[in-house]
Design a protein around this motif. Structure first.
Motif, PDB file in Angstrom:
ATOM      1  N   UNK A 237     -12.758  -8.213  -0.315  1.00  0.00           N
ATOM      2  CA  UNK A 237     -11.818  -7.427  -1.114  1.00  0.00           C
ATOM      3  C   UNK A 237     -12.182  -5.951  -1.112  1.00  0.00           C
ATOM      4  N   UNK A 238     -13.483  -5.659  -1.114  1.00  0.00           N
ATOM      5  CA  UNK A 238     -13.904  -4.258  -1.054  1.00  0.00           C
ATOM      6  C   UNK A 238     -13.473  -3.621   0.259  1.00  0.00           C
ATOM      7  N   UNK A 239     -13.671  -4.340   1.359  1.00  0.00           N
ATOM      8  CA  UNK A 239     -13.232  -3.832   2.666  1.00  0.00           C
ATOM      9  C   UNK A 239     -11.721  -3.689   2.720  1.00  0.00           C
ATOM     10  N   UNK A 240     -11.023  -4.666   2.165  1.00  0.00           N
ATOM     11  CA  UNK A 240      -9.559  -4.626   2.126  1.00  0.00           C
ATOM     12  C   UNK A 240      -9.097  -3.409   1.319  1.00  0.00           C
ATOM     13  N   UNK A 241      -9.780  -3.163   0.192  1.00  0.00           N
ATOM     14  CA  UNK A 241      -9.385  -2.041  -0.652  1.00  0.00           C
ATOM     15  C   UNK A 241      -9.559  -0.705   0.052  1.00  0.00           C
ATOM     16  N   UNK A 242     -10.540  -0.615   0.956  1.00  0.00           N
ATOM     17  CA  UNK A 242     -10.760   0.622   1.700  1.00  0.00           C
ATOM     18  C   UNK A 242      -9.750   0.804   2.830  1.00  0.00           C
ATOM     19  N   UNK A 243      -9.039  -0.272   3.181  1.00  0.00           N
ATOM     20  CA  UNK A 243      -8.079  -0.197   4.283  1.00  0.00           C
ATOM     21  C   UNK A 243      -6.861   0.609   3.849  1.00  0.00           C
ATOM     22  N   UNK A 244      -6.235   1.269   4.810  1.00  0.00           N
ATOM     23  CA  UNK A 244      -5.094   2.137   4.509  1.00  0.00           C
ATOM     24  C   UNK A 244      -3.930   1.389   3.860  1.00  0.00           C
ATOM     25  N   UNK A 245      -3.747   0.106   4.191  1.00  0.00           N
ATOM     26  CA  UNK A 245      -2.600  -0.599   3.620  1.00  0.00           C
ATOM     27  C   UNK A 245      -2.773  -0.793   2.116  1.00  0.00           C
ATOM     28  N   UNK A 246      -4.007  -1.075   1.673  1.00  0.00           N
ATOM     29  CA  UNK A 246      -4.247  -1.242   0.244  1.00  0.00           C
ATOM     30  C   UNK A 246      -4.210   0.104  -0.472  1.00  0.00           C
ATOM     31  N   UNK A 247      -4.768   1.136   0.162  1.00  0.00           N
ATOM     32  CA  UNK A 247      -4.716   2.464  -0.444  1.00  0.00           C
ATOM     33  C   UNK A 247      -3.272   2.904  -0.677  1.00  0.00           C
ATOM     34  N   UNK A 248      -2.431   2.691   0.327  1.00  0.00           N
ATOM     35  CA  UNK A 248      -1.016   3.044   0.191  1.00  0.00           C
ATOM     36  C   UNK A 248      -0.327   2.152  -0.832  1.00  0.00           C
ATOM     37  N   UNK A 249      -0.642   0.842  -0.822  1.00  0.00           N
ATOM     38  CA  UNK A 249      -0.005  -0.079  -1.764  1.00  0.00           C
ATOM     39  C   UNK A 249      -0.323   0.252  -3.203  1.00  0.00           C
ATOM     40  N   UNK A 250      -1.576   0.577  -3.496  1.00  0.00           N
ATOM     41  CA  UNK A 250      -1.968   0.925  -4.865  1.00  0.00           C
ATOM     42  C   UNK A 250      -1.351   2.262  -5.275  1.00  0.00           C
ATOM     43  N   UNK A 251      -1.365   3.230  -4.350  1.00  0.00           N
ATOM     44  CA  UNK A 251      -0.760   4.528  -4.652  1.00  0.00           C
ATOM     45  C   UNK A 251       0.731   4.379  -4.943  1.00  0.00           C
ATOM     46  N   UNK A 252       1.395   3.513  -4.167  1.00  0.00           N
ATOM     47  CA  UNK A 252       2.827   3.276  -4.394  1.00  0.00           C
ATOM     48  C   UNK A 252       3.063   2.634  -5.754  1.00  0.00           C
ATOM     49  N   UNK A 253       2.168   1.721  -6.160  1.00  0.00           N
ATOM     50  CA  UNK A 253       2.295   1.085  -7.473  1.00  0.00           C
ATOM     51  C   UNK A 253       2.155   2.130  -8.579  1.00  0.00           C
ATOM     52  N   UNK A 254       1.164   3.005  -8.435  1.00  0.00           N
ATOM     53  CA  UNK A 254       0.947   4.050  -9.438  1.00  0.00           C
ATOM     54  C   UNK A 254       2.159   4.967  -9.536  1.00  0.00           C
ATOM     55  N   UNK A 255       2.748   5.264  -8.366  1.00  0.00           N
ATOM     56  CA  UNK A 255       3.893   6.178  -8.319  1.00  0.00           C
ATOM     57  C   UNK A 255       5.225   5.469  -8.523  1.00  0.00           C
ATOM     58  N   UNK A 256       5.174   4.149  -8.755  1.00  0.00           N
ATOM     59  CA  UNK A 256       6.366   3.332  -9.033  1.00  0.00           C
ATOM     60  C   UNK A 256       7.402   3.451  -7.919  1.00  0.00           C
ATOM     61  N   UNK A 257       6.913   3.234  -6.680  1.00  0.00           N
ATOM     62  CA  UNK A 257       7.791   3.238  -5.513  1.00  0.00           C
ATOM     63  C   UNK A 257       7.382   2.109  -4.583  1.00  0.00           C
ATOM     64  N   UNK A 258       8.199   1.828  -3.558  1.00  0.00           N
ATOM     65  CA  UNK A 258       7.858   0.800  -2.573  1.00  0.00           C
ATOM     66  C   UNK A 258       6.798   1.327  -1.617  1.00  0.00           C
ATOM     67  N   UNK A 259       5.844   0.497  -1.181  1.00  0.00           N
ATOM     68  CA  UNK A 259       4.830   0.970  -0.227  1.00  0.00           C
ATOM     69  C   UNK A 259       5.461   1.398   1.084  1.00  0.00           C
ATOM     70  N   UNK A 260       4.958   2.461   1.645  1.00  0.00           N
ATOM     71  CA  UNK A 260       5.457   2.975   2.932  1.00  0.00           C
ATOM     72  C   UNK A 260       4.508   2.530   4.036  1.00  0.00           C
ATOM     73  N   UNK A 261       4.439   1.210   4.240  1.00  0.00           N
ATOM     74  CA  UNK A 261       3.612   0.699   5.321  1.00  0.00           C
ATOM     75  C   UNK A 261       4.259   0.989   6.650  1.00  0.00           C
ATOM     76  N   UNK A 262       3.437   1.210   7.664  1.00  0.00           N
ATOM     77  CA  UNK A 262       3.968   1.444   9.009  1.00  0.00           C
ATOM     78  C   UNK A 262       4.644   0.186   9.532  1.00  0.00           C
ATOM     79  N   UNK A 263       5.455   0.347  10.561  1.00  0.00           N
ATOM     80  CA  UNK A 263       6.146  -0.790  11.176  1.00  0.00           C
ATOM     81  C   UNK A 263       5.142  -1.845  11.587  1.00  0.00           C
ATOM     82  N   UNK A 264       5.434  -3.122  11.257  1.00  0.00           N
ATOM     83  CA  UNK A 264       4.525  -4.216  11.544  1.00  0.00           C
ATOM     84  C   UNK A 264       3.570  -4.508  10.420  1.00  0.00           C
ATOM     85  N   UNK A 265       3.600  -3.676   9.360  1.00  0.00           N
ATOM     86  CA  UNK A 265       2.794  -3.960   8.186  1.00  0.00           C
ATOM     87  C   UNK A 265       1.316  -3.695   8.367  1.00  0.00           C
ATOM     88  N   UNK A 266       0.950  -2.873   9.375  1.00  0.00           N
ATOM     89  CA  UNK A 266      -0.479  -2.590   9.600  1.00  0.00           C
ATOM     90  C   UNK A 266      -0.914  -1.416   8.748  1.00  0.00           C
TER      91      UNK A 266
END
Length: 266
Positions: A237-266
């Motif tokens: 989970x710590x490694x996952x949290x450092x990954x860009x997808x989790x960083x973007x997902x948490x930031x999107x939650x804080x900003x109350x918007x949908x995550x802007x993941x790149x195409x393919x969900x990477x």
């Protein structure tokens, strides 16, 4: 029809979304796991594993049966311990390839799944079954306890349910399989593809990297003691949290918007 004109025993499709579909294609033998079928599955699973843009694998089957297990005629024609050891080792390697794939694997079960065919369903991460599907580990009917199928089976269903199936060879229907945890969803046959697609669509909406890490640790911690499992899960989970997808997902939650993941969900 010549051998060269015959359809492949295993069909492989990949769509633009990265969804692979492998279809067992020997309906006359109820899609038995012959040596050739096991080899074909293993080779295709390697292809799926190498696809860095792959997202999901669906394992399906042609005809009325999903998979009738090992080819008993082939087994009877080679009555030697060395042959049987090689055959079951080959099958076990293929089953472990499914678990080790970085993408989720969904069994699309339209009919009978027996012995190693039931094992195949149990080994997949998810399973969707038609109402008429039936499941059994009935090797005991021919004097052969389904030892290798019991490995994923007992990791899907309660111990006494697994033992009853293994000791009696009796089949369970799709709804009982769902109640016992062997399959995720049961639908009428005509709705099977749509239900599989619903699962696929849900998975595609999630980031590939997080799913790959999650699937790997899920199976790894299941086989360890609880303290080691928590340590392993925490590290993941710590490694996952450092990954860009989790960083973007948490930031999107804080900003109350949908995550802007790149195409393919990477």
């Amino acid at each position: 029809m010549s051998m060269s004109e015959q359809e492949p025993i295993l069909l492989h499709q990949r769509d633009a979304r990265g969804v692979h579909t492998l279809t067992l294609n020997t309906p006359k033998t109820f899609n038995a796991l012959s040596e050739a079928m096991l080899a074909a599955l293993s080779a295709k699973l390697d292809e799926v594993a190498a696809d860095e843009a792959g997202r999901v694998l669906v394992i399906a089957a042609a005809g009325k049966a999903f998979c009738a297990g090992h080819n008993l005629k082939e087994m009877r024609a080679n009555p030697s311990l060395a042959y049987y050891q090689q055959l079951f080792a080959q099958c076990s390697r293929m089953m472990l390839q499914i678990q080790r794939l970085p993408v989720p694997v969904i069994a699309r079960v339209q009919g009978l799944a027996t012995a190693a065919g039931c094992q195949l369903v149990a080994q997949c991460d998810l399973a969707v079954a038609a109402e008429e599907a039936r499941f059994g580990v009935n090797g005991i009917d021919v004097g052969l306890f389904c030892a290798t199928p019991s490995v994923p089976l007992v990791r899907n269903v309660p111990t006494k349910v697994a033992m009853e199936m293994l000791l009696t060879g009796e089949f369970i229907g799709a709804h009982e399989a769902h109640a016992r945890g062997l399959v995720n969803r049961v639908v009428p046959l005509e709705a099977l593809d749509a239900e599989v697609e619903r699962l696929v669509t849900s998975i595609l909406a999630k980031p590939r990297a997080a799913i790959a890490m999650g699937k790997a640790v899920f199976y790894q911690h299941r086989e360890t003691g609880i303290e080691a499992a928590y340590q392993l899960a925490g590290q993941t989970m710590a490694c996952n949290m450092m990954h860009e997808v989790a960083q973007e997902g948490v930031q999107a939650f804080v900003e109350k918007r949908a995550p802007a993941w790149r195409s393919g969900g990477v």
